[in-house]
Design an enzyme around this catalytic site. Structure first.
Site, PDB file in Angstrom:
ATOM      1  N   THR A   3       0.927  -1.238  -0.197  1.00 14.07           N
ATOM      2  CA  THR A   3      -0.253   0.148  -0.068  1.00 14.07           C
ATOM      3  C   THR A   3       1.317   1.043   0.118  1.00 14.07           C
ATOM      4  O   THR A   3       2.087   0.793  -0.018  1.00 14.07           O
ATOM      5  CB  THR A   3      -1.031  -0.265   1.792  1.00 14.07           C
ATOM      6  OG1 THR A   3      -2.249   0.771   0.553  1.00 14.07           O
ATOM      7  CG2 THR A   3       0.018   0.109   2.578  1.00 14.07           C
ATOM      8  N   ASN A   4       0.171   2.853   0.737  1.00 16.21           N
ATOM      9  CA  ASN A   4       1.121   3.776  -0.069  1.00 16.21           C
ATOM     10  C   ASN A   4       0.341   4.561   1.439  1.00 16.21           C
ATOM     11  O   ASN A   4      -0.239   4.307   2.326  1.00 16.21           O
ATOM     12  CB  ASN A   4       1.293   4.280  -1.042  1.00 16.21           C
ATOM     13  CG  ASN A   4      -0.035   4.866  -1.725  1.00 16.21           C
ATOM     14  OD1 ASN A   4      -1.082   5.832  -0.996  1.00 16.21           O
ATOM     15  ND2 ASN A   4      -0.063   4.102  -2.368  1.00 16.21           N
ATOM     16  N   ALA A   5       1.154   5.238   1.230  1.00 19.71           N
ATOM     17  CA  ALA A   5       1.297   6.567   2.896  1.00 19.71           C
ATOM     18  C   ALA A   5       0.001   7.664   3.180  1.00 19.71           C
ATOM     19  O   ALA A   5       0.035   8.238   3.507  1.00 19.71           O
ATOM     20  CB  ALA A   5       2.254   7.207   2.998  1.00 19.71           C
ATOM     21  N   ALA A   8      -4.394   8.042  -4.017  1.00 19.37           N
ATOM     22  CA  ALA A   8      -2.862   7.693  -3.967  1.00 19.37           C
ATOM     23  C   ALA A   8      -3.414   5.541  -5.247  1.00 19.37           C
ATOM     24  O   ALA A   8      -3.009   5.092  -4.019  1.00 19.37           O
ATOM     25  CB  ALA A   8      -2.123   7.793  -3.477  1.00 19.37           C
TER      26      ALA A   8
END
Ligand code: CTP
Length: 418
Positions: free
Chosen positions: A210-212, A277
């Site tokens: 995943t991402n932030a 995102a």
């Protein structure tokens, strides 16, 4: 002489009992300088910090302090009837709690119950108080009711500790006041599809990539569009955020699920704001079981590209306005210009995503708005909810000249869950 920004606006400035009450003096001066007619209301704790006479002299009006005063009688009714906005600065934990619960045991809390005008609250307290679960719940309740509760700032606190609890900077409070006073139902009739948050791609049954992204920017846009009268669907990746009031949320995990959810609603939308995102890569061979570490070959981490959702919707567009977000670490303008053209967008919002002030996760953001037929506009750092209004203003100015087409129903088979 040009008209001042707040000319003729009637504001009730409520000052409650925090050491930051002294900052309300400067705030009052700025409001008056911008043309507002300000009445100040104080709690009795606030008068421990600053004398009412200071506010009386600077506002040119008697300070409202008591619920049962002789002149004017029933001051809470008179003040709220006439007000365009109630600004609470500083707002203590007690004040936020009373407002959320609808308690009315003094003049200031009774104003909240009696009013129908917009309310902006600028909290100030010790960091530990702001982090209290009870206060977090009250803040959420207030926001769900459309009250703008600003985030306190981080820094040195009166207790000697450093943390999140300082009164937001004056320019942030002023921006919130201007934004709330300008609040119009100017997006009514628009059908807005917003994507938000990260996506999550499984490696195996328990692990994922995943991402932030926190989702805060997309949620702020959905909230702003709904408050300005739009019909809003929010397609959200995994976040911890509650859905904004009057927004229909659809929760997804992977890029494929997000693509499908957006595709199903794209024909309905007049505007797509692609804040998510979206992860660009996913494991090519995800395992449906949990891979044992002694069996790990690294193979599940062979990656493949996910679909570029915005690019694909751009190819299918009939009438929709398309707004993209660019997450950039360098050459912001040059890279942004390329994305604007490649994805054939109407407006691009460029974010810097490296460093302590990264757009990811923070409450505030410093963005560049880049309309296709206009010049890039770098904005000062501001809370995401205020930036959301600026983004909507830009979309409206550059892309929404004609009224939206006849209201369509959401596509067959899609059920609304509020
Ligand atoms: N986007 C998308 N689908 C993807 C990747 C991105 O729809 N698979 C959208 C994002 O939601 C955003 C815009 O495209 O609105 C730009 O995303 P960004 O991550 O900045 O750029 P990328 O297109 O992924 O390009 P690069 O990784 O080269 O910067």
């Amino acid at each position: 002489m040009s008209e001042k920004a707040l000319q003729g606006k009637r504001i009730v400035l409520c000052v409650t009992g925090s050491i930051a009450a002294y900052k309300a003096v400067s705030l009052l001066r700025t409001l008056v300088e911008e043309g507002a007619e300000v009445s100040v209301a104080m709690t009795s704790s606030a008068t421990q910090f600053v004398a009412p006479l200071t506010f009386e002299v600077l506002s040119g009006r008697p300070v409202l302090q008591r619920l049962f005063a002789d002149s004017p009688p029933l001051p809470h009714l008179r003040a709220t009837e006439e007000a365009d906005l109630i600004l609470v600065a500083p707002a203590t934990a007690n004040c936020l709690a009373k407002c959320a619960l609808g308690l009315a045991d003094d003049l200031v809390s009774t104003l909240f119950v009696a009013t129908r005008c917009p309310i902006v609250m600028a909290p100030a307290m010790d960091g530990d108080m702001w982090d209290q679960p009870a206060l977090a719940a009250h803040t959420q309740t207030l926001r769900e009711r459309g009250i703008m509760v600003l985030e306190p700032e981080e820094g040195p606190l009166a207790s000697g500790l450093v943390g999140k609890g300082r009164l937001p900077a004056e320019h942030v409070i002023m921006e919130a006041v201007r934004s709330r006073l300008a609040l119009r139902r100017d997006w009514s009739g628009q059908r807005v599809l917003v994507s938000a948050g990260p996506t999550r791609e499984p490696i195996d049954a328990v692990r994922f990539i995943t991402n932030a992204s926190s989702g805060k920017m997309g949620y702020a846009i959905a909230d702003a569009a709904a408050q300005r009268g739009a019909d809003v669907w929010l397609v959200s990746g995994p976040t911890a955020l509650p859905p904004p009031a009057n927004v229909t949320r659809v929760s997804v995990l992977t890029a494929d699920e997000m693509a499908h959810a957006l595709d199903a609603r794209f024909a309905w939308a007049t505007v797509l704001v692609m804040t998510a995102a979206v992860g660009d890569f996913r494991p090519r061979y995800p395992s449906s079981a949990k891979v044992k570490k002694h069996e790990w070959t690294g193979e599940p981490l062979a990656l493949e590209r996910t679909p570029d959702i915005l690019q694909s919707l751009s190819g299918k567009r009939t009438h929709q306005v398309l707004v993209g977000f660019a997450a950039e670490s360098e050459d912001l303008l040059a890279n942004g210009r390329k994305k604007l053209q490649q994805k054939n967008l109407d407006v691009l919002v460029i974010n810097k995503i490296t460093g302590a002030q990264s757009a990811f996760g923070n409450e505030s953001n410093e963005a560049i708005l880049f309309p296709r037929h206009g010049t890039p506009m770098p904005l000062e750092r501001m809370p995401k909810r205020l930036l959301a209004d600026r983004i909507l203003d830009t979309i409206k100015e550059h892309c929404l000249s004609s009224p939206p087409s006849r209201v369509q129903q959401p596509p067959e088979g899609i059920r609304r869950i509020r």
